[in-house]
Scaffold this motif. Sequence first.
Motif, PDB file in Angstrom:
ATOM      1  N   PRO A   1       0.819  -1.200   0.000  1.00 29.80           N
ATOM      2  CA  PRO A   1       0.000   0.000   0.000  1.00 29.80           C
ATOM      3  C   PRO A   1       0.861   1.260   0.000  1.00 29.80           C
ATOM      4  O   PRO A   1       1.936   1.287   0.577  1.00 29.80           O
ATOM      5  CB  PRO A   1      -0.812  -0.096   1.283  1.00 29.80           C
ATOM      6  CG  PRO A   1      -0.515  -1.426   1.883  1.00 29.80           C
ATOM      7  CD  PRO A   1       0.601  -2.029   1.149  1.00 29.80           C
ATOM      8  N   ASN A   2       0.359   2.271  -0.650  1.00 28.34           N
ATOM      9  CA  ASN A   2       1.023   3.573  -0.705  1.00 28.34           C
ATOM     10  C   ASN A   2       2.416   3.499  -1.306  1.00 28.34           C
ATOM     11  O   ASN A   2       3.319   4.211  -0.881  1.00 28.34           O
ATOM     12  CB  ASN A   2       1.074   4.214   0.686  1.00 28.34           C
ATOM     13  CG  ASN A   2      -0.309   4.449   1.236  1.00 28.34           C
ATOM     14  OD1 ASN A   2      -1.226   4.806   0.506  1.00 28.34           O
ATOM     15  ND2 ASN A   2      -0.479   4.212   2.517  1.00 28.34           N
ATOM     16  N   THR A   3       2.623   2.603  -2.258  1.00 30.52           N
ATOM     17  CA  THR A   3       3.896   2.518  -2.960  1.00 30.52           C
ATOM     18  C   THR A   3       3.624   2.560  -4.458  1.00 30.52           C
ATOM     19  O   THR A   3       2.498   2.337  -4.911  1.00 30.52           O
ATOM     20  CB  THR A   3       4.661   1.229  -2.624  1.00 30.52           C
ATOM     21  OG1 THR A   3       3.903   0.101  -3.067  1.00 30.52           O
ATOM     22  CG2 THR A   3       4.931   1.110  -1.135  1.00 30.52           C
ATOM     23  N   THR A   4       4.673   2.832  -5.213  1.00 36.87           N
ATOM     24  CA  THR A   4       4.543   2.828  -6.663  1.00 36.87           C
ATOM     25  C   THR A   4       5.851   2.377  -7.280  1.00 36.87           C
ATOM     26  O   THR A   4       6.903   2.432  -6.646  1.00 36.87           O
ATOM     27  CB  THR A   4       4.140   4.228  -7.187  1.00 36.87           C
ATOM     28  OG1 THR A   4       3.867   4.127  -8.591  1.00 36.87           O
ATOM     29  CG2 THR A   4       5.236   5.252  -6.963  1.00 36.87           C
ATOM     30  N   MET A   5       5.789   1.931  -8.508  1.00 34.39           N
ATOM     31  CA  MET A   5       6.971   1.541  -9.255  1.00 34.39           C
ATOM     32  C   MET A   5       6.839   2.109 -10.652  1.00 34.39           C
ATOM     33  O   MET A   5       5.741   2.128 -11.212  1.00 34.39           O
ATOM     34  CB  MET A   5       7.082   0.025  -9.341  1.00 34.39           C
ATOM     35  CG  MET A   5       8.303  -0.441 -10.091  1.00 34.39           C
ATOM     36  SD  MET A   5       8.305  -2.230 -10.230  1.00 34.39           S
ATOM     37  CE  MET A   5       8.829  -2.393 -11.911  1.00 34.39           C
ATOM     38  N   THR A   6       7.951   2.588 -11.180  1.00 32.29           N
ATOM     39  CA  THR A   6       7.921   3.070 -12.547  1.00 32.29           C
ATOM     40  C   THR A   6       9.253   2.812 -13.216  1.00 32.29           C
ATOM     41  O   THR A   6      10.284   2.701 -12.551  1.00 32.29           O
ATOM     42  CB  THR A   6       7.582   4.582 -12.609  1.00 32.29           C
ATOM     43  OG1 THR A   6       7.394   4.948 -13.972  1.00 32.29           O
ATOM     44  CG2 THR A   6       8.691   5.439 -12.019  1.00 32.29           C
ATOM     45  N   ASN A  25      10.850  11.361 -16.430  1.00 38.26           N
ATOM     46  CA  ASN A  25       9.822  11.659 -17.427  1.00 38.26           C
ATOM     47  C   ASN A  25       8.885  10.465 -17.526  1.00 38.26           C
ATOM     48  O   ASN A  25       9.304   9.372 -17.887  1.00 38.26           O
ATOM     49  CB  ASN A  25      10.459  11.941 -18.785  1.00 38.26           C
ATOM     50  CG  ASN A  25      11.346  13.163 -18.735  1.00 38.26           C
ATOM     51  OD1 ASN A  25      10.993  14.167 -18.130  1.00 38.26           O
ATOM     52  ND2 ASN A  25      12.519  13.083 -19.347  1.00 38.26           N
ATOM     53  N   ILE A  26       7.617  10.706 -17.193  1.00 40.04           N
ATOM     54  CA  ILE A  26       6.613   9.649 -17.275  1.00 40.04           C
ATOM     55  C   ILE A  26       5.521  10.121 -18.229  1.00 40.04           C
ATOM     56  O   ILE A  26       5.420  11.313 -18.511  1.00 40.04           O
ATOM     57  CB  ILE A  26       6.018   9.323 -15.890  1.00 40.04           C
ATOM     58  CG1 ILE A  26       5.366  10.562 -15.262  1.00 40.04           C
ATOM     59  CG2 ILE A  26       7.081   8.754 -14.962  1.00 40.04           C
ATOM     60  CD1 ILE A  26       4.609  10.284 -13.983  1.00 40.04           C
ATOM     61  N   PRO A  27       4.710   9.197 -18.744  1.00 40.36           N
ATOM     62  CA  PRO A  27       3.618   9.641 -19.602  1.00 40.36           C
ATOM     63  C   PRO A  27       2.762  10.689 -18.885  1.00 40.36           C
ATOM     64  O   PRO A  27       2.373  10.508 -17.738  1.00 40.36           O
ATOM     65  CB  PRO A  27       2.826   8.355 -19.860  1.00 40.36           C
ATOM     66  CG  PRO A  27       3.844   7.268 -19.711  1.00 40.36           C
ATOM     67  CD  PRO A  27       4.765   7.749 -18.615  1.00 40.36           C
ATOM     68  N   GLY A  28       2.553  11.796 -19.536  1.00 42.28           N
ATOM     69  CA  GLY A  28       1.750  12.859 -18.951  1.00 42.28           C
ATOM     70  C   GLY A  28       2.536  13.901 -18.186  1.00 42.28           C
ATOM     71  O   GLY A  28       1.962  14.829 -17.635  1.00 42.28           O
ATOM     72  N   GLY A  29       3.864  13.765 -18.093  1.00 43.03           N
ATOM     73  CA  GLY A  29       4.634  14.793 -17.406  1.00 43.03           C
ATOM     74  C   GLY A  29       5.884  14.276 -16.735  1.00 43.03           C
ATOM     75  O   GLY A  29       6.497  13.317 -17.179  1.00 43.03           O
TER      76      GLY A  29
END
Length: 86
Positions: A1-6, A25-29
Amino acid sequence: PNTTMTNAPVSEVADNKDGSVLTVNIPGGQRKILLPPTVHAVAQAPLDKSALKPGWHVSVVARPGANGVLTVSNVQTGENGAAPPI
């Protein structure tokens, strides 16, 4: 929870009192990500298996075969045989 990966290209690195801030740089900004001093940055590079030496620390991914022998699909080691940081 409350984590992300990119997976994203880094466009800027800036140091501050809390660590290093990566701008990616990710899609959308763009997104700013703080890397505290306690985080280990890890790079991977191919290594010929003949370079592995007795006594080196390794991390392996392996599956047992029908005969019980493990077959390795991936080996990781740290620089000059140091323990892998992951």
